[in-house]
Design a protein around this motif. Structure first.
Motif, PDB file in Angstrom:
ATOM      1  N   PHE A 139       5.960 -13.234  12.256  1.00  0.00           N
ATOM      2  CA  PHE A 139       7.028 -14.006  11.650  1.00  0.00           C
ATOM      3  C   PHE A 139       6.987 -13.960  10.130  1.00  0.00           C
ATOM      4  O   PHE A 139       7.974 -13.675   9.456  1.00  0.00           O
ATOM      5  CB  PHE A 139       6.980 -15.471  12.116  1.00  0.00           C
ATOM      6  N   TYR A 140       5.819 -14.235   9.551  1.00  0.00           N
ATOM      7  CA  TYR A 140       5.702 -14.293   8.095  1.00  0.00           C
ATOM      8  C   TYR A 140       5.895 -12.921   7.472  1.00  0.00           C
ATOM      9  O   TYR A 140       6.488 -12.795   6.406  1.00  0.00           O
ATOM     10  CB  TYR A 140       4.370 -14.919   7.675  1.00  0.00           C
ATOM     11  N   ALA A 141       5.419 -11.889   8.135  1.00  0.00           N
ATOM     12  CA  ALA A 141       5.586 -10.530   7.632  1.00  0.00           C
ATOM     13  C   ALA A 141       7.070 -10.170   7.599  1.00  0.00           C
ATOM     14  O   ALA A 141       7.563  -9.605   6.621  1.00  0.00           O
ATOM     15  CB  ALA A 141       4.822  -9.534   8.491  1.00  0.00           C
ATOM     16  N   GLN A 142       7.786 -10.511   8.656  1.00  0.00           N
ATOM     17  CA  GLN A 142       9.223 -10.215   8.701  1.00  0.00           C
ATOM     18  C   GLN A 142       9.999 -11.073   7.710  1.00  0.00           C
ATOM     19  O   GLN A 142      10.883 -10.599   7.022  1.00  0.00           O
ATOM     20  CB  GLN A 142       9.749 -10.464  10.118  1.00  0.00           C
ATOM     21  N   ARG A 143       9.653 -12.335   7.639  1.00  0.00           N
ATOM     22  CA  ARG A 143      10.402 -13.273   6.814  1.00  0.00           C
ATOM     23  C   ARG A 143      10.167 -13.063   5.320  1.00  0.00           C
ATOM     24  O   ARG A 143      11.066 -13.139   4.508  1.00  0.00           O
ATOM     25  CB  ARG A 143      10.012 -14.690   7.219  1.00  0.00           C
TER      26      ARG A 143
END
Length: 96
Positions: free
Chosen positions: A89-93
């Protein structure tokens, strides 16, 4: 419950340049302490905390017996159990 000592009260008391800071002089008086019932929702607790700039709330039963504290940390832990976040999630966001 006689009162509540929070970070804000400590900072305000220290800024008043007291040489000797006593807990009774720095704490929020009982008349200004907001409590919450154990049956309240996390949403209700977080709204009270945000509106009043508190980082914790005393949890009391209807007889006003102190049962514990709802803190920012405890609320986030509860939310973390309810909301599933994908591992990436954090990598994508945020591109990290």
């Amino acid at each position: 419950l006689t009162g509540l000592l929070t970070q804000r009260e400590i900072i305000e008391a220290l800024l008043a340049e007291n040489k000797k800071l006593l807990i009774k002089d720095a704490m929020l008086p009982a008349s200004q302490v907001i409590t919450i019932l154990p049956e309240a929702t996390v949403e209700e607790a977080s709204e009270i905390m945000y509106t009043n700039r508190f980082n914790s709330l005393p949890v009391c039963n209807k007889g006003k017996t102190l049962l514990g504290f709802a803190t920012e940390t405890s609320l986030f832990k509860a939310l973390n159990k309810l909301v599933k976040v994908d591992d990436d999630f954090y990598a994508q966001r945020f591109g990290i």
